[in-house]
Design an enzyme around this catalytic site. Structure first.
Site, PDB file in Angstrom:
ATOM      1  N   GLY A 250     -81.688 -35.237 -67.722  1.00  0.00           N
ATOM      2  CA  GLY A 250     -80.263 -35.037 -67.928  1.00  0.00           C
ATOM      3  C   GLY A 250     -79.429 -35.195 -66.676  1.00  0.00           C
ATOM      4  O   GLY A 250     -78.281 -34.753 -66.627  1.00  0.00           O
TER       5      GLY A 250
ATOM      6  N   GLY B  91     -80.753 -37.872 -73.607  1.00  0.00           N
ATOM      7  CA  GLY B  91     -79.325 -38.142 -73.786  1.00  0.00           C
ATOM      8  C   GLY B  91     -79.001 -39.527 -74.342  1.00  0.00           C
ATOM      9  O   GLY B  91     -78.181 -39.660 -75.264  1.00  0.00           O
TER      10      GLY B  91
ATOM     11  N   TRP C   2     -83.603 -35.823 -79.621  1.00  0.00           N
ATOM     12  CA  TRP C   2     -82.187 -35.468 -79.824  1.00  0.00           C
ATOM     13  C   TRP C   2     -81.853 -34.056 -79.345  1.00  0.00           C
ATOM     14  O   TRP C   2     -80.684 -33.669 -79.333  1.00  0.00           O
ATOM     15  CB  TRP C   2     -81.829 -35.571 -81.300  1.00  0.00           C
ATOM     16  CG  TRP C   2     -81.753 -36.971 -81.826  1.00  0.00           C
ATOM     17  CD1 TRP C   2     -81.822 -38.127 -81.105  1.00  0.00           C
ATOM     18  CD2 TRP C   2     -81.571 -37.368 -83.188  1.00  0.00           C
ATOM     19  NE1 TRP C   2     -81.694 -39.209 -81.932  1.00  0.00           N
ATOM     20  CE2 TRP C   2     -81.543 -38.771 -83.211  1.00  0.00           C
ATOM     21  CE3 TRP C   2     -81.437 -36.662 -84.386  1.00  0.00           C
ATOM     22  CZ2 TRP C   2     -81.383 -39.483 -84.407  1.00  0.00           C
ATOM     23  CZ3 TRP C   2     -81.285 -37.370 -85.574  1.00  0.00           C
ATOM     24  CH2 TRP C   2     -81.250 -38.773 -85.570  1.00  0.00           C
ATOM     25  N   LYS C   3     -82.868 -33.267 -79.064  1.00  0.00           N
ATOM     26  CA  LYS C   3     -82.660 -31.853 -78.686  1.00  0.00           C
ATOM     27  C   LYS C   3     -81.813 -31.159 -79.771  1.00  0.00           C
ATOM     28  O   LYS C   3     -81.939 -31.501 -80.939  1.00  0.00           O
ATOM     29  CB  LYS C   3     -82.025 -31.774 -77.303  1.00  0.00           C
ATOM     30  CG  LYS C   3     -82.759 -32.649 -76.283  1.00  0.00           C
ATOM     31  CD  LYS C   3     -82.338 -32.385 -74.871  1.00  0.00           C
ATOM     32  CE  LYS C   3     -83.019 -33.390 -73.958  1.00  0.00           C
ATOM     33  NZ  LYS C   3     -82.998 -33.005 -72.569  1.00  0.00           N
TER      34      LYS C   3
ATOM     35  N   HIS D  16     -92.253 -29.135 -73.565  1.00  0.00           N
ATOM     36  CA  HIS D  16     -91.057 -29.674 -72.909  1.00  0.00           C
ATOM     37  C   HIS D  16     -90.531 -28.637 -71.913  1.00  0.00           C
ATOM     38  O   HIS D  16     -90.577 -27.435 -72.176  1.00  0.00           O
ATOM     39  CB  HIS D  16     -89.985 -30.013 -73.958  1.00  0.00           C
ATOM     40  CG  HIS D  16     -88.844 -30.802 -73.395  1.00  0.00           C
ATOM     41  ND1 HIS D  16     -87.841 -30.212 -72.679  1.00  0.00           N
ATOM     42  CD2 HIS D  16     -88.572 -32.137 -73.412  1.00  0.00           C
ATOM     43  CE1 HIS D  16     -86.983 -31.158 -72.294  1.00  0.00           C
ATOM     44  NE2 HIS D  16     -87.409 -32.336 -72.718  1.00  0.00           N
TER      45      HIS D  16
ATOM     46  N   GLU E 144     -92.507 -35.955 -67.284  1.00  0.00           N
ATOM     47  CA  GLU E 144     -91.079 -35.614 -67.349  1.00  0.00           C
ATOM     48  C   GLU E 144     -90.673 -34.754 -66.149  1.00  0.00           C
ATOM     49  O   GLU E 144     -90.738 -33.516 -66.226  1.00  0.00           O
ATOM     50  CB  GLU E 144     -90.807 -34.829 -68.628  1.00  0.00           C
ATOM     51  CG  GLU E 144     -90.821 -35.687 -69.882  1.00  0.00           C
ATOM     52  CD  GLU E 144     -89.532 -35.474 -70.668  1.00  0.00           C
ATOM     53  OE1 GLU E 144     -88.901 -36.469 -70.988  1.00  0.00           O
ATOM     54  OE2 GLU E 144     -89.177 -34.317 -70.934  1.00  0.00           O
TER      55      GLU E 144
END
Ligand code: PEP
Length: 290
Positions: free
Chosen positions: A196, A258, A25-26, A116, A190
């Site tokens: 995003g 997202g 969810w950041k 991350h 990633e």
């Protein structure tokens, strides 16, 4: 690699590791929004007869929501894991703002996200810090999800550069985590170029990268470790592209940013994953079971 190789591998695939779908969810959702989401996600999946035994689902809320999520998950017996978006590389002491793995463990956290690209970009995380975070998680019985792949935190490097960098990261982790239970980590490819951005990278690149990571683990650690470790893909995953990525031979799950913010969309991704696994599930071959 020929264009259709990833597709050919996908057809042959049987799921021998239990897939893991993670929602990152950041910095979104306060504790009340988190509760609302978790209830809706669970009720919706129950309504749709989602088989929680076939897929591990995990949500990574902000730190301030973890206690609320824990209370809800415990009181309603919700079979969804939750984790932390970061963890300190120290156990305790004068580290203002950092969160210790021992506090997270007490909140029932199962997974921690480590390295991350947004942490590396905005908080200057180095390989040394990342190794410290992996060690700390493993020592406290938390499964770290190590993000690998991008050369710099803000570049669009080529797949060959990304592979070299990712293998260096995996190799360092393998070396420094000896005796700490490296075989218990999860690795997430990633690419920054896909995070995003609304479009994933070419599936053939995901295929080559994930196969290279698995070969590296086998070569440097053991065949058993290579068979057990789950490798995820993350970067603009949604319900439209989830199946084509999850079908790739060495992809054992998805790290969703997202698209995980909407419980209906995350439910769709979970349901698509479960359907795929049910069709190609070989229970006697299933190696990793949480
Ligand atoms: C992420 O940041 O981990 C991520 C995968 O983000 P998104 O899905 O939004 O690209």
């Amino acid at each position: 690699m020929k264009d259709n190789t990833a597709k050919e591998n996908a057809v042959k695939k049987a799921y021998i590791r239990k897939p893991l779908i993670v929602g990152n969810w950041k910095m979104n959702k306060d504790h009340l929004e988190s509760l609302n989401y978790m209830q809706k996600l669970f009720w919706n999946l129950q309504d749709k007869r989602f088989d929680f035994s076939k897929i591990d689902l995990c949500i990574l809320p902000p730190f301030t929501s973890i206690r609320s999520v824990q209370l809800l998950v415990d009181s309603d017996n919700i079979p969804i894991f939750y984790g932390a978006q970061d963890v300190s590389d120290s156990l305790d002491g004068p580290y203002t703002g950092d969160i210790s793995a021992q506090f997270l463990k007490k909140l029932g956290v199962t997974f921690s996200l480590v390295g991350h690209s947004e942490r590396r970009r905005y908080h200057d995380e180095t390989v040394k810090t990342i190794i410290g975070k992996l060690k700390m998680s493993l020592q406290l019985g938390i499964t770290p999800i190590l993000c690998v792949g991008s050369v710099n935190a803000d570049d669009d490097s080529s797949i060959d550069q990304q592979i070299d960098y990712a293998l260096m990261q995996v190799s360092k982790a393998l070396t420094f985590l000896q005796g700490f239970g490296f075989e218990n980590i999860v690795i997430a490819y990633e690419p920054v170029s896909a995070i995003g951005r609304g479009t994933t990278v070419d599936p053939n690149d995901i295929d080559i990268m994930t196969a290279s990571i698995r070969n590296c683990i086998e070569y440097q650690a053991s065949k058993k470790a290579a068979q057990n470790i789950r490798i995820l893909y993350g970067g603009s995953v949604d319900s439209k592209n989830a199946a084509s990525i999850l079908e790739l031979e060495n992809v054992d799950g998805l790290l969703v940013g997202g698209a995980s913010l909407d419980w209906e969309e995350f439910s769709r991704i979970a349901l698509i994953s479960e359907k795929l696994v049910s069709e190609k599930f070989i229970p006697e071959k299933l190696i990793s079971e949480k």
